[in-house]
Design an enzyme around this catalytic site. Structure first.
Site, PDB file in Angstrom:
ATOM      1  N   GLY A  46     -20.745 -27.159 -70.751  1.00 54.50           N
ATOM      2  CA  GLY A  46     -22.520 -27.427 -70.948  1.00 54.50           C
ATOM      3  C   GLY A  46     -23.015 -28.037 -69.424  1.00 54.50           C
ATOM      4  CB  ILE A  48     -27.142 -31.775 -69.368  1.00 48.39           C
ATOM      5  CG1 ILE A  48     -25.602 -31.310 -70.102  1.00 48.39           C
ATOM      6  CG2 ILE A  48     -28.751 -32.843 -69.905  1.00 48.39           C
ATOM      7  CD1 ILE A  48     -26.018 -30.540 -71.575  1.00 48.39           C
ATOM      8  CD1 TRP A  50     -35.030 -23.615 -66.091  1.00 47.40           C
ATOM      9  CD2 TRP A  50     -32.581 -23.078 -66.438  1.00 47.40           C
ATOM     10  NE1 TRP A  50     -34.435 -22.149 -65.615  1.00 47.40           N
ATOM     11  CE2 TRP A  50     -33.255 -22.081 -66.319  1.00 47.40           C
ATOM     12  CE3 TRP A  50     -31.709 -23.196 -66.722  1.00 47.40           C
ATOM     13  CZ2 TRP A  50     -32.192 -21.628 -66.234  1.00 47.40           C
ATOM     14  CZ3 TRP A  50     -30.928 -21.786 -67.398  1.00 47.40           C
ATOM     15  CH2 TRP A  50     -30.937 -20.711 -66.640  1.00 47.40           C
ATOM     16  NE  ARG A  76     -37.347 -33.546 -71.281  1.00 45.86           N
ATOM     17  CZ  ARG A  76     -38.369 -32.621 -71.677  1.00 45.86           C
ATOM     18  NH1 ARG A  76     -38.640 -33.140 -72.589  1.00 45.86           N
ATOM     19  NH2 ARG A  76     -38.216 -32.066 -70.129  1.00 45.86           N
ATOM     20  CB  SER A  81     -37.107 -25.209 -68.345  1.00 42.09           C
ATOM     21  OG  SER A  81     -37.625 -25.891 -67.830  1.00 42.09           O
ATOM     22  CB  SER A 115     -35.013 -36.122 -63.266  1.00 44.77           C
ATOM     23  OG  SER A 115     -34.787 -37.062 -64.118  1.00 44.77           O
ATOM     24  CG  ASP A 116     -31.014 -38.658 -59.574  1.00 43.44           C
ATOM     25  OD1 ASP A 116     -30.494 -37.785 -59.762  1.00 43.44           O
ATOM     26  OD2 ASP A 116     -31.866 -38.699 -57.864  1.00 43.44           O
ATOM     27  CE  LYS A 166     -22.913 -32.162 -50.480  1.00 44.83           C
ATOM     28  NZ  LYS A 166     -23.262 -33.316 -50.765  1.00 44.83           N
ATOM     29  CG  ASP A 229     -27.479 -36.456 -51.526  1.00 43.91           C
ATOM     30  OD1 ASP A 229     -27.067 -35.205 -50.882  1.00 43.91           O
ATOM     31  OD2 ASP A 229     -28.214 -36.475 -52.614  1.00 43.91           O
ATOM     32  CD  GLU A 233     -32.550 -37.021 -51.783  1.00 48.85           C
ATOM     33  OE1 GLU A 233     -32.074 -36.265 -52.006  1.00 48.85           O
ATOM     34  OE2 GLU A 233     -32.857 -37.646 -52.166  1.00 48.85           O
ATOM     35  CD  GLU A 399     -24.470 -34.891 -47.845  1.00 52.55           C
ATOM     36  OE1 GLU A 399     -25.678 -34.607 -47.849  1.00 52.55           O
ATOM     37  OE2 GLU A 399     -24.230 -35.180 -49.058  1.00 52.55           O
TER      38      GLU A 399
END
Length: 489
Positions: A46, A48, A50, A76, A81, A115-116, A166, A229, A233, A399
């Site tokens: 799965g 989860i 998009w 959802r 999406s 998302s985080d 990466k 990471d 960023e 990284e």
């Protein structure tokens, strides 16, 4: 950090990186027939979410696995999406598209790519929904950082693994598609096994990475991944390059360049020739490719920029490692409904950039030695911060260098730094907006004035650069590099 792993499905090999030996798996499409063995006990994967990673990973895994394992997307109810997923073949009628919690409940491997901020909000329900013996897969260790902050942990009845490409999701998909023509084309990935209750966690992580098209897969830990990471960023992958080029653009216009010339000598130089040389030949090759006079300019800029980069990257690293940066992202996520992020692409510099890109005629951008010295100085500063903290050498190289020049910078060259800042993940966008001004202002305030005043500048940073072991690490990694560059349409 010494790591190793065992696999009965894939061939493990060792690479020598500076004074360390690291175990890796080398990818390629010839390994796809091994995936059913890697996913023994997995009837459904799965995916989860998009976003860019969700869309890319779902398609890559589906294409790699064929009919061997079902890949089902979970979103959802009412998600915007849904139509995008249907357009590329994930549908309710075929049983490959469903409501996210239904998909979580029925899947043997759940790859959580929302998302985080959403992970931080929804993790209690997600954990309750996972079936015993399932494998929870992450492509970022942010959730681990959040759980540590709030005194929680992953449920004890599931595997917890990570496979972390990466590069941005668009690169993961674009290079996988290119891999149909060139075996091994793809984005490198790290993997981590945080919790193994089934005894199959390592094989599933490696199978996931190979199925995504990773040319080579190296090992890390969940904590090491998210600390490096998130630091990366906010630094050279996005925030630092954003701040570097803005400071250089102003500097060059102040020195009398036209706006187009200033943009070309800052942004176009970084995302074009500088990135190209680093990608194929390493960081030191940028300096070595210059004339004697330009090498002196490079060295001066490098020596001035490195201490600034080291100071800011160390601050970023400390904020991430302490949990403060993860808390900041969670808090920002709660503010976003009332205070959404605006775009940066209407500022003068980025409007000039759009015009410069529209006027390209095939003439290569100049390799500006001052720009190169500043950029390489900050890149090496990030390398040293991660090096001193004990991160795996492959992780440091990917990284700090490979992800930048082989994934993100090509998109910045094609569409603009502003495009990247405005279209990456929410966590990365927040980080760039927060930290880019620190790089911009401190370079302008501390690095450039001594140069303009013709003051003597400490040459220690450049002397260390020449003998740095990262050059050998990058040479080893270059031997694993796909033979194609990413194509950005």
């Amino acid at each position: 950090m010494e790591l190793d792993f065992d696999t009965a499905v894939f061939d493990k090999e060792y690479i020598e990186v500076a004074d360390h030996r690291e175990a890796i798996v080398r990818g390629g499409r010839h390994l796809l027939p091994l995936l059913p063995a890697a996913f023994t006990g997995v009837d459904q994967i799965g995916v989860i979410g998009w976003g860019p990673q969700g869309a890319a990973q779902a398609q890559n895994l589906r294409d790699s696995l064929g009919d061997a394992v079902r890949v089902k997307v979970g979103l959802r109810e009412g998600s915007a999406s849904l139509d995008e997923a249907r357009d590329v073949g994930f549908t309710e009628d075929t049983g490959t598209l469903g409501e996210m919690f239904d998909v979580i409940a029925e899947s043997d491997l759940v790859i959580l790519l929302i998302s985080d901020a959403a992970q931080a909000e929804l993790y209690p329900r997600i954990f309750e929904t996972l079936k015993p013996g399932a494998t929870l897969g992450l492509s970022h260790g942010f959730l681990h950082g959040h759980l540590s902050n709030v005194g929680a942990d992953f449920p004890p009845h599931v595997d917890v693994i990570a496979v972390c490409p990466k590069g941005m999701g668009r690169s993961v998909r674009a290079l996988y598609v290119q891999g149909a023509e060139v075996n091994g084309a793809g984005i490198n990935a790290s993997f981590a096994v945080h919790q193994d209750v089934t005894g199959r966690a390592t094989e599933r992580a490696l199978g996931w990475a190979v199925g995504l098209g990773a040319p080579y897969v190296f090992q890390t830990t969940l904590r090491s991944e998210y600390v490096s990471d998130i630091t990366g960023e906010r630094a050279i992958l996005l925030g630092a390059v954003h701040g570097i080029v803005e400071s250089l653009y102003r500097r060059y216009t102040d020195q009398g360049m036209s706006r187009a010339e200033a943009f070309t000598n800052s942004v176009e130089s970084v995302t074009g020739p500088i990135s190209g040389i680093i990608s194929h030949e390493g960081i030191k090759a940028v300096h070595d490719s210059l004339s004697a006079a330009d090498r002196e300019v490079f060295r001066t800029a490098y020596n001035a920029a490195y201490p600034v980069g080291a100071e800011i990257v160390q601050e970023i690293y400390d904020e991430v490692a302490s949990g403060n940066e993860v808390r900041s992202v969670v808090l920002a996520g709660r503010r976003l409904p009332a205070y959404p992020m605006g775009k940066i692409d209407q500022a003068e510099m980025w409007l000039v950039g759009a015009d410069v890109r529209a006027r390209r005629d095939g003439t290569p951008a100049p390799l500006n030695p001052f720009t190169a010295g500043v950029y390489c100085g900050v890149m090496m500063a990030q390398i040293d911060v991660l090096w001193r903290a004990g991160h795996p050498y492959s992780e440091i190289a990917n990284e700090s260098v490979i992800e930048s020049v082989d994934s993100l910078n090509p998109y910045m060259h094609a569409r603009g730094v502003a495009y990247m800042v405005d279209n990456c993940s929410v966590t990365a966008r927040l980080g760039s907006r927060k930290w880019a001004p620190r790089f911009d202002y401190l370079l302008a305030q501390a690095a450039y004035p001594p140069i303009d005043a013709k003051q003597e500048i400490d040459g220690t940073p450049f002397a260390s650069f020449l003998a740095h072991p990262v050059h050998a690490v990058l040479a080893t990694c270059a031997g694993l590099r796909p033979s194609v560059d990413i194509f950005v349409d």
